[in-house]
Structure formats: structure tokens, C-alpha cells
Design a protein around this motif. Structure first.
Motif, PDB file in Angstrom:
ATOM      1  N   GLY A 118      44.178  75.626  79.692  1.00  0.00           N
ATOM      2  CA  GLY A 118      45.611  75.584  79.955  1.00  0.00           C
ATOM      3  C   GLY A 118      46.153  74.167  79.959  1.00  0.00           C
ATOM      4  N   GLU A 119      45.404  73.233  80.570  1.00  0.00           N
ATOM      5  CA  GLU A 119      45.883  71.851  80.591  1.00  0.00           C
ATOM      6  C   GLU A 119      45.919  71.266  79.186  1.00  0.00           C
ATOM      7  N   ARG A 120      44.899  71.596  78.372  1.00  0.00           N
ATOM      8  CA  ARG A 120      44.903  71.079  77.005  1.00  0.00           C
ATOM      9  C   ARG A 120      46.109  71.615  76.236  1.00  0.00           C
ATOM     10  N   ALA A 121      46.417  72.895  76.426  1.00  0.00           N
ATOM     11  CA  ALA A 121      47.583  73.471  75.750  1.00  0.00           C
ATOM     12  C   ALA A 121      48.859  72.746  76.165  1.00  0.00           C
ATOM     13  N   SER A 122      48.964  72.427  77.467  1.00  0.00           N
ATOM     14  CA  SER A 122      50.127  71.684  77.943  1.00  0.00           C
ATOM     15  C   SER A 122      50.187  70.295  77.324  1.00  0.00           C
ATOM     16  N   LEU A 123      49.029  69.622  77.264  1.00  0.00           N
ATOM     17  CA  LEU A 123      48.974  68.282  76.675  1.00  0.00           C
ATOM     18  C   LEU A 123      49.329  68.313  75.195  1.00  0.00           C
ATOM     19  N   LEU A 124      48.798  69.294  74.478  1.00  0.00           N
ATOM     20  CA  LEU A 124      49.087  69.388  73.048  1.00  0.00           C
ATOM     21  C   LEU A 124      50.568  69.662  72.808  1.00  0.00           C
ATOM     22  N   GLY A 125      51.182  70.441  73.722  1.00  0.00           N
ATOM     23  CA  GLY A 125      52.617  70.675  73.614  1.00  0.00           C
ATOM     24  C   GLY A 125      53.410  69.395  73.792  1.00  0.00           C
ATOM     25  N   GLU A 126      53.019  68.585  74.785  1.00  0.00           N
ATOM     26  CA  GLU A 126      53.684  67.293  74.998  1.00  0.00           C
ATOM     27  C   GLU A 126      53.450  66.366  73.805  1.00  0.00           C
ATOM     28  N   GLN A 127      52.227  66.379  73.271  1.00  0.00           N
ATOM     29  CA  GLN A 127      51.916  65.554  72.100  1.00  0.00           C
ATOM     30  C   GLN A 127      52.815  65.924  70.927  1.00  0.00           C
ATOM     31  N   LYS A 128      52.995  67.213  70.715  1.00  0.00           N
ATOM     32  CA  LYS A 128      53.852  67.672  69.616  1.00  0.00           C
ATOM     33  C   LYS A 128      55.299  67.265  69.840  1.00  0.00           C
ATOM     34  N   GLU A 129      55.762  67.381  71.102  1.00  0.00           N
ATOM     35  CA  GLU A 129      57.143  67.012  71.439  1.00  0.00           C
ATOM     36  C   GLU A 129      57.396  65.530  71.157  1.00  0.00           C
ATOM     37  N   ILE A 130      56.448  64.666  71.573  1.00  0.00           N
ATOM     38  CA  ILE A 130      56.627  63.227  71.370  1.00  0.00           C
ATOM     39  C   ILE A 130      56.575  62.895  69.877  1.00  0.00           C
ATOM     40  N   THR A 131      55.624  63.496  69.170  1.00  0.00           N
ATOM     41  CA  THR A 131      55.498  63.249  67.737  1.00  0.00           C
ATOM     42  C   THR A 131      56.767  63.670  66.999  1.00  0.00           C
ATOM     43  N   SER A 132      57.340  64.805  67.396  1.00  0.00           N
ATOM     44  CA  SER A 132      58.598  65.257  66.784  1.00  0.00           C
ATOM     45  C   SER A 132      59.722  64.270  67.074  1.00  0.00           C
ATOM     46  N   GLY A 133      59.719  63.699  68.295  1.00  0.00           N
ATOM     47  CA  GLY A 133      60.729  62.703  68.640  1.00  0.00           C
ATOM     48  C   GLY A 133      60.621  61.461  67.770  1.00  0.00           C
ATOM     49  N   LEU A 174      63.001  49.834  67.629  1.00  0.00           N
ATOM     50  CA  LEU A 174      61.671  49.355  67.989  1.00  0.00           C
ATOM     51  C   LEU A 174      61.366  49.607  69.463  1.00  0.00           C
ATOM     52  N   GLN A 175      62.381  49.443  70.317  1.00  0.00           N
ATOM     53  CA  GLN A 175      62.182  49.656  71.747  1.00  0.00           C
ATOM     54  C   GLN A 175      61.892  51.124  72.038  1.00  0.00           C
ATOM     55  N   GLU A 176      62.678  52.034  71.453  1.00  0.00           N
ATOM     56  CA  GLU A 176      62.479  53.464  71.685  1.00  0.00           C
ATOM     57  C   GLU A 176      61.154  53.931  71.095  1.00  0.00           C
ATOM     58  N   LYS A 177      60.818  53.382  69.931  1.00  0.00           N
ATOM     59  CA  LYS A 177      59.549  53.747  69.293  1.00  0.00           C
ATOM     60  C   LYS A 177      58.371  53.304  70.169  1.00  0.00           C
ATOM     61  N   GLU A 178      58.455  52.097  70.722  1.00  0.00           N
ATOM     62  CA  GLU A 178      57.378  51.587  71.567  1.00  0.00           C
ATOM     63  C   GLU A 178      57.205  52.456  72.808  1.00  0.00           C
ATOM     64  N   THR A 179      58.328  52.896  73.394  1.00  0.00           N
ATOM     65  CA  THR A 179      58.270  53.751  74.584  1.00  0.00           C
ATOM     66  C   THR A 179      57.583  55.070  74.279  1.00  0.00           C
ATOM     67  N   LEU A 180      57.988  55.702  73.160  1.00  0.00           N
ATOM     68  CA  LEU A 180      57.391  56.990  72.790  1.00  0.00           C
ATOM     69  C   LEU A 180      55.917  56.843  72.447  1.00  0.00           C
ATOM     70  N   GLU A 181      55.568  55.782  71.748  1.00  0.00           N
ATOM     71  CA  GLU A 181      54.165  55.601  71.360  1.00  0.00           C
ATOM     72  C   GLU A 181      53.291  55.303  72.576  1.00  0.00           C
ATOM     73  N   LYS A 182      53.851  54.645  73.592  1.00  0.00           N
ATOM     74  CA  LYS A 182      53.093  54.401  74.814  1.00  0.00           C
ATOM     75  C   LYS A 182      52.806  55.723  75.512  1.00  0.00           C
ATOM     76  N   ARG A 183      53.819  56.597  75.590  1.00  0.00           N
ATOM     77  CA  ARG A 183      53.622  57.923  76.172  1.00  0.00           C
ATOM     78  C   ARG A 183      52.591  58.708  75.371  1.00  0.00           C
ATOM     79  N   LEU A 184      52.690  58.615  74.044  1.00  0.00           N
ATOM     80  CA  LEU A 184      51.770  59.345  73.178  1.00  0.00           C
ATOM     81  C   LEU A 184      50.334  58.879  73.398  1.00  0.00           C
ATOM     82  N   SER A 185      50.156  57.571  73.583  1.00  0.00           N
ATOM     83  CA  SER A 185      48.818  57.016  73.808  1.00  0.00           C
ATOM     84  C   SER A 185      48.206  57.566  75.087  1.00  0.00           C
ATOM     85  N   VAL A 186      49.014  57.660  76.165  1.00  0.00           N
ATOM     86  CA  VAL A 186      48.514  58.195  77.436  1.00  0.00           C
ATOM     87  C   VAL A 186      48.122  59.661  77.275  1.00  0.00           C
TER      88      VAL A 186
END
Length: 592
Positions: A440-455, A478-490
């Protein structure tokens, strides 16, 4: 909001100066505060004649922030476009904060453009700023900077308090979720080498009563009902399954259990409650639907679990009403029903309601005692699709699909395609056997990953469309991209820590076992002959992606022959390959 056209003054004197007004309020509420739209409108109308102006229109953005640079102010953009194409001498606002609370570097280009058009900006409470007066321009810039700093200080203060509360494990929401209550607790932590004691609020289930009419009991009653019925065979319509949210709501109402607001239960309300991670003790943000311009509405779209910035683990905010493992398993059931896929043994027909058996027209096929048939209603005609119904012998289709699976399992020399199918079947079996909490946690993480990637993808689309043109635009990108990529990395790091399911060894010898003298894997004494419908469906789900049935060329007459090999195509399981970063995206990034 749509601009309001103001009536011309009744007196007959000639008015040379033309003005438009602009009103803005961050929250959609009608009150008597100085910032209310009504107050702003009245003040703008009074100010126009004092300035010797005829007021043409008032533009309004209600429920829109003047501080957030990502929010689109539709009527503000309409105001600017109107000024660019029409004769306007003045823009009147209640005060400068209504015009903008953004950084001066973002607001000044707009001001300079208006000044270049000869348009003055008048604040009812702060005076007029003319395009031909350098000192007034400087004063306006100072006002804009003060408005921005005021919003920034408030925002940072609120954000800082929330960060500290989250760091201490506190709940930072408003109204507690249904079934939960908040309570204060003093905690001490070491921050920057110093002990800090703060009072935070945590969540816990509301107290139970003997009658079971409290909110916590209502939530658990729905959850227990779903778990009681979700794995039982069901031969009726999928959306009428007794463990579906709508069926559970109907059961709650028929039993007389009162809903959230004292009335009857509603399906959207129950679904929103059951998907709230805070019931499992996790901190979460509410995700809202967005309008066509990308601005959030007041309609809840779901929740996003908040995670530690370093470890990626969910942040806890108190006691759980639903144990995390059970909550994640509940989400798996609810998501499966949304996507049309589920591990539940639906009915008694082998291939129905699994999402794999489809007619050539693309519709799913349903089952009857002897036949599979297209689900298109009788009498419905669709352009380019088969005329009339499409039926096929159920037993022969089942046999054909089973033999395709056995051919993969028994292939002596396995080619690359067969090995891919076996690898994917192994992965799917691992998911079925995995601990529900990790799954279940992996499914939640993959959903967040997809959301950030779509953003990030949407940002590149906006970049291509020219939204980020200019020096300021590129910096924002560049600022917004850096923020999203930092979230994606986590998120990706946490996905790696949770890991994938352990890959089990496929029990090929068990599945292909047979006592048939001719070695038929489907013959007498075979695993297939002895297995129940649920086990057979499990095997199909591991090895098959789709079964497509073509309509017969003609009626069989008295000597009916199914010709299953001619009419049925089976797409075996294939691994899902991750998409590579588009070359066009790389080129756009290099241009920035």
C-alpha cells in the motif's frame, strides 16, 4: 470573475478621462471587512468622479491570492489586455495590496508597461501614481515592496509554525477529520543544539459510546463491512458489489446510521472519509480539483501523505483509528474498483470482470452459463463496429487461454519473449504475496511520483508555449523545476527503501502437473482440472494481459464450429517499461 460594465454618468458634462477598476479578495466570502469586494467596489465608484474619470468597468478576482506567483488571476489578465487595446487613462484600486502582493521584480514589469501606455494607478487609500512622475513611481515600488514583505512575513510565520509542528510530530490542520479529535501536548526536542519546548496538537479517535453512534464507530463500521464482503464471490454487476462504497452507504442508511452532517450518508462523503490518511495516523495535505486555468477549487480530489524530507517516511500525527496495514489494504481495494482491476474472485466465469476479456469493438465481454458475449446493449449501432452481437463458446475460450499459458510454462527452449512473460508473471506473483502495508505504501509513493512527474511535464509544455519567456520567467521555471525535482528525489529514495516485493520462484511443476497418460496439462488428474475458479483466475492474471474476441464470419448452422484459434487472440503478460525523458524536453532545458 466577469468584469462589470459601469453605467455612464447621468449628467451631461463631458468627461475626458476614462478609468477601469480592479478588486481582489483572497478568500471567497462576503463580509463587511475593508477588503470585501463590495467595499472595494463602492470605494472605486466614489473615487472615479473625484479623479475626473468615467468608470468603464470593474474587474474582480475573488478567491485568488495576490502573493502566490503560480496562481493565475484571470480578470487581472483581462484588465491588462483591455488596457492594451483600448483608451484607458487610469486604473483604480482600493489599495496597492489589491493590485499585487508579489515580489517587486514580478510586479514592476506590469507597472512599467501600464506607465508606457500613459495609464496612472490610483489607490483609494494611498493616492495616485502617475506615469510621468519618477518620484511617484519610486513611491509605488516602495508600496509594492511593503505589500510583498507583509505577505511574505505572514506566510513564513505560518509556514515556520507548521514546519516546527511537523518537526515535533504535530497536526497543523483546521477541523479534525471525521472520526478524530485533536488534543494539546507539550513536547521538548533539540533544535539547532538547543532544547525547545512547544505545545503541539495531536490527533486521536473520538471517544466511543455504547450505542455506537459516535463518528469513530461509524468509520469502523464501514471499514469492517468492506473487509467482511470484499473477498466473497459476486456474480452481479460490478458497481453493485456489496463491498463497494455506494453499497456500504446504502447499507448504512437502511440501518439508520446517521451521516456526517446529521442526515443520510452520501457516497462521495464516505469515500472522502475512507481515503483520508489521517485516519491511519499519517499527516496529510488535502488535494483539490483544479479549474481549467489550473487554480485549485474547493472540491476535494484526494489526499497526499506528508513525508519526512530526509527519509521519505510518512509523518505521524498521533493515534490511528484504522491500523496503517489495514488502511493501506483498504486503499488497494478502493483503487482497484476505480481502475476496473481487482484480485477479488468476481463471479463464477473464469475470464469476466478481470479487465482482460474484450470484444473486437473494445467493450468488455460478459459471461452466461455457456457463452461469453459482447456487453454492447441490444439494438445499439456504432460506426465502424461489428453489427449485431458477438458470442463465443465459453469452455473453448477458457481452454484456448489455458493452453497458451501452459505452452509458456512448458517451453523447453525459452525465447526472449517467453522469458519476458515469465519475468512479469514472477513480479505479479510477488505483488500478490507481499505484505499489504509495504504494498500500500509503495502504491501511494508511486502515485505521488506520477503526480510530480506530470507536474514537470506540464511545466515543459508551458515552457514550449512561451509562458516562461523572459529573464524572470526563466528564473521562475528553474526555481519551480528544482522544487519539484527535490520532492521527486525524496519520493524515489523512499521507493527504493520500501523496495519491491520479493520475487518468488514460480511453482511451474505444480501448475503443469498432470496424470493424463498423454501428458495433457489440462487433462485428467492435472492441476488445471483440480483447481478452483479463484486459482485459475490467479494464474490467468499472472500470465495474460488481454484476450480479444473477433465476431464470427457467419452463423454456424446445424454443425456449429467455434474456430477459437481464428477468432481469439491472447496477449501474454509483458513488463511495463519506464518512459525515457523526451529529447524535446532536454532541448528545451538546454535553451533555458
Amino acid at each position: 470573475m466577469t468584469a462589470t460594465l459601469e453605467a455612464a454618468p447621468e449628467h451631461g458634462s463631458s468627461v475626458l478621462r476614462l478609468a477601469v477598476g480592479y478588486a481582489r479578495q483572497s478568500k471567497k466570502k462576503a463580509d463587511k471587512s475593508e477588503a470585501s469586494p463590495q467595499t472595494q467596489d463602492e470605494a472605486i465608484r466614489r473615487k472615479a468622479p473625484e479623479r475626473g474619470c468615467r468608470l468603464l468597468k470593474i474587474y474582480r478576482d475573488i478567491g485568488v491570492s495576490g502573493y502566490d506567483p503560480t496562481v493565475k488571476r484571470k480578470d487581472f489578465e483581462r484588465l491588462l489586455n483591455y488596457c492594451r487595446g483600448n483608451e484607458v487613462h487610469e486604473i483604480i484600486v482600493y489599495n496597492v495590496t489589491r493590485f499585487s502582493r508579489r515580489e517587486p521584480k514580478d510586479a514592476i514589469p506590469v507597472v512599467l508597461e501600464l506607465f508606457s501606455l500613459g495609464i496612472a494607478i490610483t489607490s483609494v487609500s494611498e493616492g495616485s501614481f502617475s506615469p510621468d512622475n519618477t518620484m511617484e513611481l519610486i513611491m509605488l515600488i516602495m508600496r509594492l515592496d511593503a505589500a510583498h514583505q507583509d505577505s511574505k512575513n505572514k506566510s513564513e510565520g505560518i509556514a515556520g509554525a507548521k514546519r516546527l509542528a511537523k518537526q515535533f510530530g504535530g497536526w497543523t490542520g483546521g477541523v479534525p477529520p471525521y472520526g478524530m479529535e485533536s488534543y494539546p501536548e507539550s513536547v521538548t526536542r533539540v533544535v539547532d543544539g538547543k532544547p525547545v519546548t512547544v505545545t503541539i496538537r495531536l490527533l486521536r479517535p473520538v471517544p466511543r459510546n455504547e450505542e455506537g453512534t459516535d463518528q469513530a464507530s461509524s468509520v469502523l463500521r464501514m471499514v469492517d463491512r468492506i473487509f467482511e464482503l470484499k473477498d466473497k464471490p459476486w456474480s452481479g454487476k460490478r458497481n453493485a458489489h456489496p463491498a463497494s462504497v455506494s453499497a456500504v452507504v446504502a447499507w448504512m442508511n437502511s440501518a439508520g446510521w446517521v451521516g456526517q452532517n446529521g442526515g443520510a450518508w452520501r457516497t462521495p462523503t464516505a469515500k472522502r472519509i475512507l481515503t483520508d490518511p489521517r485516519l491511519a495516523g499519517f499527516a496529510a495535505d488535502t488535494v483539490y480539483h483544479k479549474d481549467s486555468d489550473g487554480n485549485p477549487t474547493r472540491t476535494v480530489n484526494g489526499y497526499k501523505i506528508l513525508r519526512d524530507e530526509e527519509t521519505g517516511e510518512p509523518i505521524t500525527i498521533g493515534e490511528a483509528l484504522i491500523p496503517p496495514a489495514r488502511w493501506f489494504e483498504l486503499q488497494k481495494w478502493l483503487r482497484g474498483r476505480e481502475t476496473g482491476r481487482s484480485d477479488t474472485p468476481w463471479g463464477t466465469h473464469l475470464l469476466t470482470a478481470m479487465g482482460v476479456l474484450k470484444c473486437e469493438c473494445g467493450r468488455p465481454m460478459t459471461g452466461s452459463p455457456r457463452l461469453y458475449k459482447c456487453s454492447r446493449p441490444a439494438g445499439v449501432v456504432e460506426d465502424g463496429k461489428h453489427v449485431g452481437g458477438n458470442t463465443i463458446n465459453q469452455a473453448e475460450v477458457n481452454d484456448h487461454v489455458a493452453r497458451r499459458i501452459m505452452a509458456v510454462l512448458m517451453t523447453a527452449e525459452r525465447d526472449e519473449e517467453t522469458l519476458d512473460t515469465l519475468a512479469e508473471a514472477t513480479r505479479r506473483l510477488g505483488k500478490l504475496q507481499e505484505n499489504p502495508t509495504a504494498r500500500g505504501e509503495r502504491a501511494s509513493l508511486l502515485g505521488e511520483q506520477k503526480e510530480i512527474t506530470s507536474g514537470i511535464d506540464r511545466m515543459y509544455d508551458d515552457l514550449k508555449a512561451g509562458i516562461y519567456e523572459g529573464k524572470i520567467g526563466r528564473a521562475r521555471f528553474l526555481q519551480e523545476k528544482e522544487t519539484l525535482e527535490k520532492r521527486l528525489s525524496v519520493i524515489e529514495r523512499r521507493i527504493a527503501e520500501v523496495g519491491g516485493p520479493e520475487l518468488p520462484a514460480l511453482p511451474i511443476e505444480q501448475w503443469t502437473y498432470t496424470e493424463d497418460p498423454d501428458g495433457d496439462p489440462l487433462g485428467e488428474g492435472s492441476w488445471w482440472q483440480e483447481a478452483g475458479t479463484a486459482d485459475k483466475r490467479m494464474l490467468v492474471s499472472l500470465f495474460v494481459d488481454e484476450v480479444r474476441v473477433r465476431k464470427a464470419a457467419g452463423r454456424g448452422g446445424s454443425n456449429r464450429v467455434c474456430r477459437v484459434e481464428e477468432r481469439v487472440s491472447v496477449a501474454m503478460a509483458k513488463p511495463e517499461h519506464e518512459e525515457q525523458e523526451p529529447a524535446e524536453q532536454v532541448a528545451l532545458m538546454e535553451a533555458v
